[in-house]
Write a protein that holds these residues in place. Sequence first.
Motif, mmCIF file in Angstrom:
data_model
loop_
_atom_site.group_PDB
_atom_site.id
_atom_site.type_symbol
_atom_site.label_atom_id
_atom_site.label_comp_id
_atom_site.label_asym_id
_atom_site.label_seq_id
_atom_site.Cartn_x
_atom_site.Cartn_y
_atom_site.Cartn_z
ATOM 1 N N HIS A 23 27.252 -0.488 -22.248
ATOM 2 C CA HIS A 23 27.366 0.965 -22.426
ATOM 3 C C HIS A 23 28.239 1.333 -23.634
ATOM 4 C CE1 HIS A 23 25.782 0.882 -18.325
ATOM 5 N NE2 HIS A 23 25.463 2.153 -18.468
ATOM 6 N N GLY A 24 28.488 0.374 -24.505
ATOM 7 C CA GLY A 24 29.207 0.673 -25.735
ATOM 8 C C GLY A 24 30.694 0.382 -25.698
ATOM 9 N N GLY A 25 31.194 -0.230 -24.602
ATOM 10 C CA GLY A 25 32.606 -0.573 -24.522
ATOM 11 C C GLY A 25 32.904 -1.865 -25.279
ATOM 12 N N THR A 58 38.235 -0.650 -26.296
ATOM 13 C CA THR A 58 37.659 0.626 -26.732
ATOM 14 C C THR A 58 36.701 1.114 -25.660
ATOM 15 O OG1 THR A 58 37.803 0.059 -29.080
ATOM 16 C CG2 THR A 58 36.250 1.801 -28.473
ATOM 17 N N CYS A 59 36.866 2.354 -25.234
ATOM 18 C CA CYS A 59 35.994 2.941 -24.219
ATOM 19 C C CYS A 59 35.252 4.134 -24.807
ATOM 20 C CB CYS A 59 36.803 3.391 -23.001
ATOM 21 S SG CYS A 59 35.798 4.127 -21.682
ATOM 22 N N PRO A 60 33.933 4.165 -24.710
ATOM 23 C CA PRO A 60 33.198 5.341 -25.199
ATOM 24 C C PRO A 60 33.443 6.547 -24.304
ATOM 25 C CG PRO A 60 31.709 3.818 -24.104
ATOM 26 C CD PRO A 60 33.041 3.127 -24.178
ATOM 27 N N SER A 62 31.421 8.503 -23.119
ATOM 28 C CA SER A 62 30.392 8.644 -22.088
ATOM 29 C C SER A 62 30.745 7.920 -20.798
ATOM 30 C CB SER A 62 29.050 8.129 -22.608
ATOM 31 O OG SER A 62 29.161 6.765 -23.006
ATOM 32 N N THR A 236 38.036 8.347 -31.970
ATOM 33 C CA THR A 236 36.961 8.663 -32.902
ATOM 34 C C THR A 236 36.109 9.754 -32.280
ATOM 35 O OG1 THR A 236 36.925 6.396 -33.727
ATOM 36 C CG2 THR A 236 34.994 7.765 -34.195
ATOM 37 N N ASP A 245 28.193 8.927 -29.653
ATOM 38 C CA ASP A 245 29.305 9.277 -28.777
ATOM 39 C C ASP A 245 30.638 8.864 -29.395
ATOM 40 O OD1 ASP A 245 30.509 10.162 -26.450
ATOM 41 O OD2 ASP A 245 30.326 8.224 -25.451
ATOM 42 N N ASN A 247 34.770 7.711 -29.064
ATOM 43 C CA ASN A 247 35.405 6.687 -28.240
ATOM 44 C C ASN A 247 36.912 6.742 -28.406
ATOM 45 O OD1 ASN A 247 36.212 4.902 -30.520
ATOM 46 N ND2 ASN A 247 33.997 4.602 -30.737
ATOM 47 N N SER A 249 40.399 4.081 -28.336
ATOM 48 C CA SER A 249 40.834 2.686 -28.396
ATOM 49 C C SER A 249 42.334 2.596 -28.178
ATOM 50 C CB SER A 249 40.498 2.070 -29.769
ATOM 51 O OG SER A 249 39.110 2.117 -30.030
#
Length: 421
Positions: A23-25, A58-60, A62, A236, A245, A247, A249
């Motif tokens: 999921h982009g993490g 880093t967590c998005p 979403s 960001t 999306d 995120n 960090s």
Amino acid sequence: MASTTPAGEPPKARLFKEWFASHGGYFHPDVRYTPGRCLSGLSIVADDAIEPDATIVTCPFSLIITPLLSKGALLPLLQDSSILERWSERQLIIAYICFHWIASPDIYDTLIHSPYLDTLPSSNQLRTPLHFTAEELDALKGTNLYGAAIDRRRDWEAEWEQCRVDVSAINAEWGKELTWEGYLTASTYLSSRAFPSTLLSASPSLVQRPDSYPVLIPGVDTLNHARAQPVSWVVTCPSSTAEPDGNISLMTHSALKAGAEIFNNYGAKPNAELLLGYGFTLPANPDDTIVLKIGGTPDSGVQHEVGRDARGAASVWDAIVDVVKAAENEEVPEWQIILDSADTLRSMTESLLARLPSVCVPSALRTDVAETISRYISGQQEVLQDLVSYANARETGGVTMARREGIIIQLDGEESDNQVG
């Protein structure tokens, strides 16, 4: 002890990291999850040496559990927006968590956070006062935290009851499964792991504002607290809706040796806040405080927070001086006001000290809970002892002022050849 994969990570952590990455993490390639050294669940350690200024996780946006995400996920289940509109931001997030245990995420695809929730401590691992036994809670009697825990339980039970009634009106079986234990567990996740929404901005801050709300940031919230740990937040934000999306960090600025635990910094927090919200305390916490109210003034509802070395005591002193002045029927010299105020402050503080329970808590308590309570009580005693010293110093100042006016004051226990007779 939790079972681990050959790579050294518990299976539930490995599954979470796979879901997180899909999921982009992002996790630094040289970090891994490990069973925590205490009952707090999992920790993150360096698998190899890590250079300073490294991005650890880093967590998005979403994947961040917000009231808005929670509301959107619950609407397909409850199909009644009026219920969700009257729930608080806390209730929305807590209900969203609880529904992962009530309804099947395989059926309701808006419940996406099961891999994350599976990594969190079970209810019997939580150690806030609301998870204490009756004997453990009684060990806090005489402290501010005892009343705070009672008040918090009352407030959370009222929230739960409202949610339970509303959910039962939609689905009686779901209402039965929305238990107090589940609601308390989810509430504790929120109190112990949430960050203020003020982090989710181009200028991230841990300082809450009146319009901020709690959010859960998967991955990031696994890092335990270390006071004064040098970390930075990097956010960001997409500049337009057409961009991907955003995120958030977390960077750590210290070099890390292989095997070292990687910490976050929750900010300066006294043990009272750490115990009530997070379920742990720090030995000799430099940020310890006690909250006081001074009666007999128009501002008697005002809270005064006093720390070690009597930090913040000036506001308490000013409030007591106002009370002493108001009680005088005739004009008295300034040094007398100071002496009377010092005596009042000392008497009040010594009374609070006498009410505190013993640091030697009952042996019937769980060992880790007893240690946590002892550290909290020790800090309260030391803060109050510093306040007594502050009152004594003020009294000495009053004596000096009186002597300048030719008045000789003899304090208790002080030897003097000159007495007023």
